[in-house]
Every structure is written in C-alpha cells, then in structure tokens.
Enzyme design. Structure first.
Site, PDB file in Angstrom:
ATOM      1  N   GLY A  70       0.831  -1.210   0.000  1.00 21.26           N
ATOM      2  CA  GLY A  70       0.000   0.000   0.000  1.00 21.26           C
ATOM      3  C   GLY A  70       0.867   1.262   0.000  1.00 21.26           C
ATOM      4  CG  ASP A  71       3.353   1.663   3.180  1.00 18.76           C
ATOM      5  OD1 ASP A  71       2.200   2.027   3.473  1.00 18.76           O
ATOM      6  OD2 ASP A  71       4.031   0.881   3.875  1.00 18.76           O
TER       7      ASP A  71
HETATM    8  N1  LIG Z   1      -2.366 -10.654  -3.214  1.00 22.97           N
HETATM    9  C1  LIG Z   1      -1.904  -9.712  -4.043  1.00 22.97           C
HETATM   10  N2  LIG Z   1      -1.606  -9.997  -5.307  1.00 22.97           N
HETATM   11  C2  LIG Z   1      -1.168  -9.050  -6.132  1.00 22.97           C
HETATM   12  N3  LIG Z   1      -0.979  -7.743  -5.813  1.00 22.97           N
HETATM   13  C3  LIG Z   1      -1.254  -7.412  -4.582  1.00 22.97           C
HETATM   14  C4  LIG Z   1      -1.712  -8.359  -3.616  1.00 22.97           C
HETATM   15  N4  LIG Z   1      -1.878  -7.709  -2.464  1.00 22.97           N
HETATM   16  C5  LIG Z   1      -1.531  -6.425  -2.711  1.00 22.97           C
HETATM   17  N5  LIG Z   1      -1.170  -6.246  -3.971  1.00 22.97           N
HETATM   18  C6  LIG Z   1      -0.744  -4.979  -4.593  1.00 22.97           C
HETATM   19  O1  LIG Z   1      -0.552  -4.028  -3.574  1.00 22.97           O
HETATM   20  C7  LIG Z   1      -1.518  -2.988  -3.633  1.00 22.97           C
HETATM   21  C8  LIG Z   1      -1.960  -2.596  -2.235  1.00 22.97           C
HETATM   22  O2  LIG Z   1      -2.527  -3.719  -1.603  1.00 22.97           O
HETATM   23  P1  LIG Z   1      -3.524  -3.645  -0.383  1.00 22.97           P
HETATM   24  O3  LIG Z   1      -4.886  -3.341  -0.846  1.00 22.97           O
HETATM   25  O4  LIG Z   1      -3.307  -4.926   0.335  1.00 22.97           O
HETATM   26  O5  LIG Z   1      -3.019  -2.371   0.412  1.00 22.97           O
HETATM   27  P2  LIG Z   1      -2.740  -2.182   1.948  1.00 22.97           P
HETATM   28  O6  LIG Z   1      -3.693  -2.993   2.737  1.00 22.97           O
HETATM   29  O7  LIG Z   1      -2.660  -0.738   2.212  1.00 22.97           O
HETATM   30  O8  LIG Z   1      -1.292  -2.796   1.994  1.00 22.97           O
HETATM   31  P3  LIG Z   1      -0.253  -2.902   3.209  1.00 22.97           P
HETATM   32  O9  LIG Z   1      -0.907  -2.327   4.432  1.00 22.97           O
HETATM   33  O10 LIG Z   1      -0.003  -4.388   3.286  1.00 22.97           O
HETATM   34  O11 LIG Z   1       0.918  -2.134   2.739  1.00 22.97           O
HETATM   35  C9  LIG Z   1      -2.627  -3.547  -4.516  1.00 22.97           C
HETATM   36  O12 LIG Z   1      -3.378  -2.555  -5.154  1.00 22.97           O
HETATM   37  C10 LIG Z   1      -1.816  -4.401  -5.487  1.00 22.97           C
HETATM   38  O13 LIG Z   1      -1.188  -3.555  -6.467  1.00 22.97           O
HETATM   39  O1  LIG Z   2       1.075   0.484  12.724  1.00 26.62           O
HETATM   40  P1  LIG Z   2       1.031   1.019  11.317  1.00 26.62           P
HETATM   41  O2  LIG Z   2       1.789   2.303  11.202  1.00 26.62           O
HETATM   42  O3  LIG Z   2      -0.349   1.127  10.766  1.00 26.62           O
HETATM   43  O4  LIG Z   2       1.729  -0.069  10.376  1.00 26.62           O
HETATM   44  C1  LIG Z   2       3.099  -0.341  10.515  1.00 26.62           C
HETATM   45  C2  LIG Z   2       3.529  -1.279   9.387  1.00 26.62           C
HETATM   46  O5  LIG Z   2       2.865  -2.541   9.449  1.00 26.62           O
HETATM   47  O6  LIG Z   2       3.201  -0.687   8.143  1.00 26.62           O
HETATM   48  C3  LIG Z   2       4.215  -0.920   7.190  1.00 26.62           C
HETATM   49  C4  LIG Z   2       3.630  -1.570   5.980  1.00 26.62           C
HETATM   50  O7  LIG Z   2       2.620  -0.788   5.434  1.00 26.62           O
HETATM   51  C5  LIG Z   2       5.269  -1.741   7.888  1.00 26.62           C
HETATM   52  O8  LIG Z   2       6.557  -1.378   7.460  1.00 26.62           O
HETATM   53  C6  LIG Z   2       5.037  -1.487   9.348  1.00 26.62           C
HETATM   54  O9  LIG Z   2       5.473  -2.526  10.189  1.00 26.62           O
END
Ligand SMILES: Nc1ncnc2c1ncn2[C@@H]1O[C@H](COP(=O)(O)OP(=O)(O)OP(=O)(O)O)[C@@H](O)[C@H]1O
Ligand SMILES: O=P(O)(O)OC[C@@]1(O)O[C@H](CO)[C@@H](O)[C@@H]1O
Length: 298
Positions: free
Chosen positions: A250-251
C-alpha cells in the site's frame, strides 16, 4: 519537494515458518530485518523512483538508531526527532501459509517532541507534498494529523493521508489531496463490510463528500479504484505475478501515485504507476526495485 512523516517507525522483523501454530514453539527457517513504518516505506520507494524526498518522524533507542543507519545506507534523506525514552517498534511479520503481523504500540512522544516536529514542518513551501502515513503511538492525540494540516493550511500543500478510523476521518474537512484506505478500512470507517465494486465506489464517494479531494482505494489482488474530484472513477487492475509479501504494498502504491502524478499531472498515469509499484512490492520479498516496477508497467 516531498516530505513524509512517520510517527511510529519500525524495524520489520520478517520470519518465515512452514506451519504457524499457536500455543507452540515455531521455528523460523529464514529471517530478515528492514526499516519500516508507512511514511518511511513511501520515502524509500520514492527514492527508488528517483523522486527527491525527506523522511520526518520520531525514533528511539537501539532500534531507532538502526532505522536511521539503514536509511542512510540506502541514501534516503531523513531528519528524525530522537525520543528520550523507549525504543522504536520491532514489528514481527510472520510468513507462513498466510501473512500474520504483530505490530508494537511504539514509544511515548511528549508535547515538546511534537513541537520539534512542527518546527521542522515550517520548512515546507507552497506546492510541496506531505505524506502523513501510519498509526500513532498511544499517547499522541487522535487529531494530530488534522492539527498538522490546519497548521500548514495557508501554504497550499498537497497532503496525502494513509491512516485508519478517526485519524483519517478527522482530516477530511481539511480537504487532503489524496487518501488511500484499503477496501477493508473503507468499510470499517462506516461500520460495514464491503463486497462488490459498486459498494466500494458508493462508500468511496462518501469520503469525497466529506472533503477528500481524491480517494484511492486499494483492493489487494483486485487492484484499486480511484475516485477523483473531477468526477472520474478509474478502475485499475494489477499485472500478473506471484504474491511473496504484501508488507509495504500500500505504501508503494502511494509512492508510485505521487511519482506518476508529479511527472504527468494525469490521474490515469498516476494510477498505472501506483499499481505497478504496489504489485512490484507484493511480488518481492521487500519493497519494489526500479527493474521490477518497469517490468510490471502495463
Ligand atoms: N495478493 C496480491 N496480489 C497481487 N498484488 C497485490 C496483492 N496484495 C496487494 N497487492 C498490490 O498491492 C496494492 C496494495 O494492496 P492492499 O490493498 O493490500 O493495500 P494495503 O492494505 O494498504 O497494503 P499494506 O498495508 O499491506 O501495505 C494492490 O493494489 C496491489 O497492487
Ligand atoms: O502500525 P502502522 O503504522 O499502521 O503499520 C506499521 C507497518 O505494518 O506498516 C508498514 C507496511 O505498510 C510496515 O513497514 C510497518 O510494520
């Protein structure tokens, strides 16, 4: 210039186990340690995309020192405030059949530490981008992101917020340029569970009505939806690949979006780079590399 703020940085300790079992001793067969925290991840990926930026935030103790050391080694500019007590979080990321995270709560930030951050934020100028991303330690007021935006409101800054619950809801009246909830977080804001694309769009529109200028809703393997202030609804799919670790995906999307938008001022281009960058991270053991992003650009 782009600035990120991470109130609660971390060292992400990634452990690989075959079958994760509770109430039992699990043995890890591979371990990795990375600097983490959402704003920091955005800074690292912006650096990868050759976009100059600076990471602000708070670090503490031995883990804080390691976060600073590893960012300096990567060449990522940072200017953190060092807290007097405690240590920066060590967030455990367990990779088994699925992904399990155990995130720490983080060290105490005092009012005088907060004042130091506000002094640093004076550096921002008209047209700069400010990314406020991630959770805050328990003793920090839940309107802190809102307070920062209010303080900078005369400067015409593009503010991007990646947060959950009231930390996010509180900033909406201040018209942030972009917010990026994932589908689950979007539902959580309204006390519902979202299933279909239509439902996601309907609830995304509610965030536009509440003040967000643009809303990027990430949907894991389903890609992302972008709802813009000029009425566009863009539906982005992800390139094929094998999920390795979604930490920081997501980041990475936020970094890709900013890089794409700065270069083109086109929402379509920004969304494409956002998805390629997010997926490149999801398909690798850590954050995306330039080659991985290029390979995935559709
Ligand atoms: N299972 C997956 N397969 C392919 N791409 C993925 C997958 N999960 C995440 N992605 C990629 O990462 C992007 C962000 O995913 P997600 O919706 O899980 O965001 P998030 O929950 O903010 O992520 P995180 O908190 O784990 O950084 C998606 O739009 C996609 O491009
Ligand atoms: O506690 P928060 O700040 O919501 O999430 C922290 C965290 O899970 O977010 C990053 C991935 O998005 C990791 O590098 C880190 O450990």
């Amino acid at each position: 210039m782009i600035y990120t703020v991470t109130f609660n940085p971390s060292l992400d300790y990634v452990m690989h186990v075959e079958d994760l079992m509770t109430h039992s001793i699990n043995k890890s067969h591979k371990e990795e340690v990375y600097p983490g925290g959402k704003g920091i991840n955005v800074s690292i990926v912006l650096h990868t995309l050759r976009i100059p930026n600076k990471a602000f935030g708070f670090v503490a103790g031995f883990s804080g020192k390691e976060i600073e050391r590893s960012l300096s080694k990567l060449g990522v500019h940072h200017d953190f405030i060092t807290l007097d007590n405690g240590f920066s979080r060590i967030n455990v990321k367990l990779k088994a059949k699925g992904e399990t995270d155990i995130n720490g709560s983080g060290p105490q930030i005092t009012p005088s530490d907060l004042r130091e951050l506000f002094e640093k934020l004076n550096e921002l100028k008209e047209g700069d981008y400010l990314v406020l991303a991630g959770s805050i330690p328990p003793n920090v007021p839940h309107d802190i992101y809102q307070t920062i935006i209010k303080e900078l409101s005369s400067k015409n800054i593009f503010v991007i917020v990646d947060a959950t619950k009231e930390l996010l809801l509180n900033v909406l009246p201040y018209k942030p340029f972009l917010i990026k909830p994932n589908q689950e977080e979007l539902g959580e804001l309204f006390g519902v569970t979202l299933h279909t694309k239509e439902e996601v769009i309907a609830y995304g529109k509610k965030l536009l009505e509440k003040g967000a200028q643009n809303v990027l809703i990430s949907r894991g393997s389903e890609g992302a939806l972008l709802l813009t202030n000029d009425g566009q609804i863009l539906d982005g799919t992800i390139p094929d690949g094998k999920l390795v670790s979604s930490v920081g995906a997501g980041d990475s999307m936020i970094a890709g979006f900013i890089a794409g938008y700065i270069k083109s001022h086109s929402f379509d281009t920004a969304l494409k780079l956002s998805l390629a960058t997010g997926s490149a991270t999801a398909y690798s053991s850590w954050l995306a590399t330039p080659d991985q992003i290029d390979d995935l650009l559709l």
